[in-house]
Design an enzyme around this catalytic site. Sequence first.
Site, PDB file in Angstrom:
ATOM      1  N   HIS A  95       1.518 -11.907 -20.439  1.00 16.83           N
ATOM      2  CA  HIS A  95       2.711 -12.707 -20.205  1.00 16.83           C
ATOM      3  C   HIS A  95       2.330 -13.913 -19.351  1.00 16.83           C
ATOM      4  CE1 HIS A  95       2.933 -11.050 -16.171  1.00 16.83           C
ATOM      5  NE2 HIS A  95       2.974  -9.829 -16.658  1.00 16.83           N
ATOM      6  N   HIS A 148       0.083 -13.740 -16.223  1.00 20.76           N
ATOM      7  CA  HIS A 148      -1.375 -13.637 -16.367  1.00 20.76           C
ATOM      8  C   HIS A 148      -1.980 -15.019 -16.643  1.00 20.76           C
ATOM      9  CE1 HIS A 148       0.076  -9.561 -17.760  1.00 20.76           C
ATOM     10  NE2 HIS A 148      -0.643  -9.285 -16.686  1.00 20.76           N
ATOM     11  N   CYS A 186       1.042   5.666  -8.558  1.00 18.76           N
ATOM     12  CA  CYS A 186       1.732   4.778  -9.516  1.00 18.76           C
ATOM     13  C   CYS A 186       0.725   4.392 -10.588  1.00 18.76           C
ATOM     14  CB  CYS A 186       2.290   3.517  -8.853  1.00 18.76           C
ATOM     15  SG  CYS A 186       2.889   2.324 -10.090  1.00 18.76           S
ATOM     16  N   CYS A 213       0.241   0.510 -10.885  1.00 20.56           N
ATOM     17  CA  CYS A 213      -0.596  -0.093  -9.832  1.00 20.56           C
ATOM     18  C   CYS A 213      -1.993   0.495  -9.871  1.00 20.56           C
ATOM     19  CB  CYS A 213      -0.041   0.200  -8.439  1.00 20.56           C
ATOM     20  SG  CYS A 213       1.460  -0.645  -8.021  1.00 20.56           S
ATOM     21  N   CYS A 249       7.999   3.181  -7.167  1.00 19.60           N
ATOM     22  CA  CYS A 249       7.052   2.132  -6.783  1.00 19.60           C
ATOM     23  C   CYS A 249       7.837   0.823  -6.635  1.00 19.60           C
ATOM     24  CB  CYS A 249       5.979   1.990  -7.867  1.00 19.60           C
ATOM     25  SG  CYS A 249       5.099   0.419  -7.752  1.00 19.60           S
ATOM     26  N   HIS A 252       6.688  -1.839  -9.529  1.00 18.38           N
ATOM     27  CA  HIS A 252       6.982  -1.605 -10.939  1.00 18.38           C
ATOM     28  C   HIS A 252       8.302  -0.891 -11.200  1.00 18.38           C
ATOM     29  CE1 HIS A 252       2.569  -2.297 -10.947  1.00 18.38           C
ATOM     30  NE2 HIS A 252       2.938  -3.074 -11.928  1.00 18.38           N
ATOM     31  N   LYS A 308       9.818 -10.365 -10.427  1.00 18.19           N
ATOM     32  CA  LYS A 308       8.446 -10.600 -10.857  1.00 18.19           C
ATOM     33  C   LYS A 308       8.387 -10.443 -12.377  1.00 18.19           C
ATOM     34  CE  LYS A 308       3.744  -8.955 -10.294  1.00 18.19           C
ATOM     35  NZ  LYS A 308       3.248  -7.935 -11.212  1.00 18.19           N
ATOM     36  N   LYS A 349       5.698  -6.686 -17.643  1.00 16.99           N
ATOM     37  CA  LYS A 349       6.066  -5.958 -18.852  1.00 16.99           C
ATOM     38  C   LYS A 349       7.050  -4.841 -18.532  1.00 16.99           C
ATOM     39  CE  LYS A 349       5.358  -5.491 -23.277  1.00 16.99           C
ATOM     40  NZ  LYS A 349       5.510  -6.584 -24.231  1.00 16.99           N
TER      41      LYS A 349
HETATM   42  N1  MSP Z   1      -6.617  -4.920 -13.448  1.00 19.02           N
HETATM   43  C1  MSP Z   1      -6.121  -5.281 -12.169  1.00 19.02           C
HETATM   44  C2  MSP Z   1      -6.998  -6.304 -11.492  1.00 19.02           C
HETATM   45  C3  MSP Z   1      -8.416  -5.912 -11.315  1.00 19.02           C
HETATM   46  S1  MSP Z   1      -9.362  -7.199 -10.635  1.00 19.02           S
HETATM   47  C4  MSP Z   1     -10.780  -6.484 -10.196  1.00 19.02           C
HETATM   48  C5  MSP Z   1      -4.723  -5.856 -12.312  1.00 19.02           C
HETATM   49  N2  MSP Z   1      -4.397  -6.314 -13.529  1.00 19.02           N
HETATM   50  S2  MSP Z   1      -2.990  -6.977 -13.914  1.00 19.02           S
HETATM   51  O1  MSP Z   1      -3.014  -7.131 -15.355  1.00 19.02           O
HETATM   52  O2  MSP Z   1      -1.909  -6.256 -13.368  1.00 19.02           O
HETATM   53  O3  MSP Z   1      -3.056  -8.426 -13.346  1.00 19.02           O
HETATM   54  C6  MSP Z   1      -2.647  -8.702 -12.049  1.00 19.02           C
HETATM   55  C7  MSP Z   1      -2.865 -10.172 -11.808  1.00 19.02           C
HETATM   56  O4  MSP Z   1      -2.242 -10.945 -12.829  1.00 19.02           O
HETATM   57  C8  MSP Z   1      -2.237 -10.676 -10.520  1.00 19.02           C
HETATM   58  O5  MSP Z   1      -3.029 -10.443  -9.395  1.00 19.02           O
HETATM   59  C9  MSP Z   1      -2.102 -12.135 -10.839  1.00 19.02           C
HETATM   60  O6  MSP Z   1      -3.355 -12.740 -10.726  1.00 19.02           O
HETATM   61  C10 MSP Z   1      -1.667 -12.112 -12.287  1.00 19.02           C
HETATM   62  N3  MSP Z   1      -0.230 -11.957 -12.421  1.00 19.02           N
HETATM   63  C11 MSP Z   1       0.407 -11.008 -13.162  1.00 19.02           C
HETATM   64  N4  MSP Z   1       1.742 -11.214 -13.090  1.00 19.02           N
HETATM   65  C12 MSP Z   1       1.995 -12.267 -12.308  1.00 19.02           C
HETATM   66  C13 MSP Z   1       3.151 -12.920 -11.887  1.00 19.02           C
HETATM   67  N5  MSP Z   1       4.360 -12.568 -12.266  1.00 19.02           N
HETATM   68  N6  MSP Z   1       2.999 -13.967 -11.035  1.00 19.02           N
HETATM   69  C14 MSP Z   1       1.771 -14.390 -10.605  1.00 19.02           C
HETATM   70  N7  MSP Z   1       0.664 -13.793 -11.001  1.00 19.02           N
HETATM   71  C15 MSP Z   1       0.739 -12.742 -11.843  1.00 19.02           C
HETATM   72  O7  MSP Z   1      -4.013  -5.920 -11.338  1.00 19.02           O
END
Ligand code: MSP
Length: 508
Positions: A17, A20, A125, A128, A142, A145, A294, A297
């Site tokens: 989304h 990311h 969770c 997380c 959590c 989420h 936030k 998904k």
């Molecule tokens: N897989 C772990 C990260 C491991 S790194 C060694 C993870 N993945 S995640 O798919 O949940 O991605 C989290 C990251 O995606 C956040 O830290 C951020 O960089 C980005 N974001 C996901 N959703 C976001 C928002 N709504 N807003 C800003 N950044 C976002 O955690």
Amino acid sequence: MRYYVTTPIYYVNATPHIGHAYTTIAADILARHHRQRGEDVFFLTGVDEHASTVARIAAEQGLEPKEYADRILGAWQEVPHRLNATNDFFIRTSDDGHKAFVQDFLQRMYDAGDVYQGVYAGWYCVRCEAFKTEAELVDGKCPVHEIEPEWIEEKNWFFRLSAYQGRLLELYDERPDFVLPAFRFNEARSFIAGGLQDFSISRAGQPWGVPIPWDRGQVAYVWADALVNYLSALSYARPGEDLQDRYWPAVRHLMAKDIIRFHCVYWPAMLLSAGYAVPHQLFVHGWLLLDDRKISKSLGNVVDPLELIDVYGADAVRFWSIRAVSFGQDGSVSIESFQERYERELANDLGNLLSRVTAMIARYLDGDLPHRPSDGSAVRALVDGLGDDVAGRLDQYDLTGALERIWEVVRGLNKHVEERAPWRLAEDASRRVELEETLYDLADGLRVVAVALAAYLPETSARILDALGADPEEIGWDGVDYGLTPTRTGIAAASPLFPRIDTPTAAA
Ligand code: MSP
């Protein structure tokens, strides 16, 4: 200068989304900018495949986890590709090179005497991929989420994080800019000062993951596997070449605040234990919020970045992400704000400026622009110091502030058009030199803007330079200076940079 920048590796349990895309856009802007400054840059992004939810979703679909990951991979690679991100490598945690490196890394921690066997029981969770204390839960759920955690009891391998409290505090005290912004530094430091608990680095009864080298019945806990990607990638991204000497520890990790603890506390401690240098710097940005929640998904308010790119183009998505929310803070976004900024700032401020300036050069000068810089030029004053200002702000990860500084110039150039009114100068043959100076200033100002914007809006920057008869590849940072446009010929009225879009996006 070596500059290594990373995004988190994203979980593949769902499709991407806009949240990311956000971190990938920011990392790409920094990577491109540092290349413009002539630095030796490496940019890494990728996917985190060993989450327990992946195994579960795969099973629901009747697939092996790897098969599932292979199928969804394209959707994740598509995001950096369509955003025009210039990542030098895309890592998958299922890569053999990564898995071998993780095993070696964990073995080093084990050999250092930092790993022991224990029993863990707690609320977990799955989204997380982290245990939660009772105090962290809100209404039993959590807080990130909004789902109920699971109760898990297991015999696991633990990392002696508690033993690293002193060394981590020393690190934080020696390097006050280890974590930015400062309020995140304070948050991480107080977490460490509050006392650290050992954490489990393995999971039992789960085949999907990297086997623990000294206990093949367990796999590495997803974070003990994922964090290592930043280092492992350097060992196999370029076969036959070990990039570790070149780029480690010159690394800047970007991430959102949800994963600060893993990056700011667990990761440096793991590196110290395994005998590696700690990262140069970590930057923690905020959450992109849609209607104040936030984007994620599990909350069902996804904005598909690919749909936005289809409708508005990659540059508009890149622009809006950085412009709509001050990078580092949380910020609320809406699709309406997207459309509004697209029209007002991209189509009008920038697009119309280029159309007008090139049309006037074509019409009043027959497309031939003589070299006419002038000392007292208002445009000279406008772009004076721009290169240093923008670079200085980007060094502080102030991506939004640096873009605003560039936009001041865009607005200033528009004002200059109105004030100088070249159409009036063109009516009077005796004012020919003034006309040439004015159009030179505007064209040169636009060239400076295009170079300064190249990291943010690569396609647009190239189109502006091309329309001005300049080489679209010539975006070295030295170019962010007044008066460097030589005499040009054959400039024609440019077609609109950002055409009108009437159809509201399907993602709205
Ligand atoms: N897989 C772990 C990260 C491991 S790194 C060694 C993870 N993945 S995640 O798919 O949940 O991605 C989290 C990251 O995606 C956040 O830290 C951020 O960089 C980005 N974001 C996901 N959703 C976001 C928002 N709504 N807003 C800003 N950044 C976002 O955690």
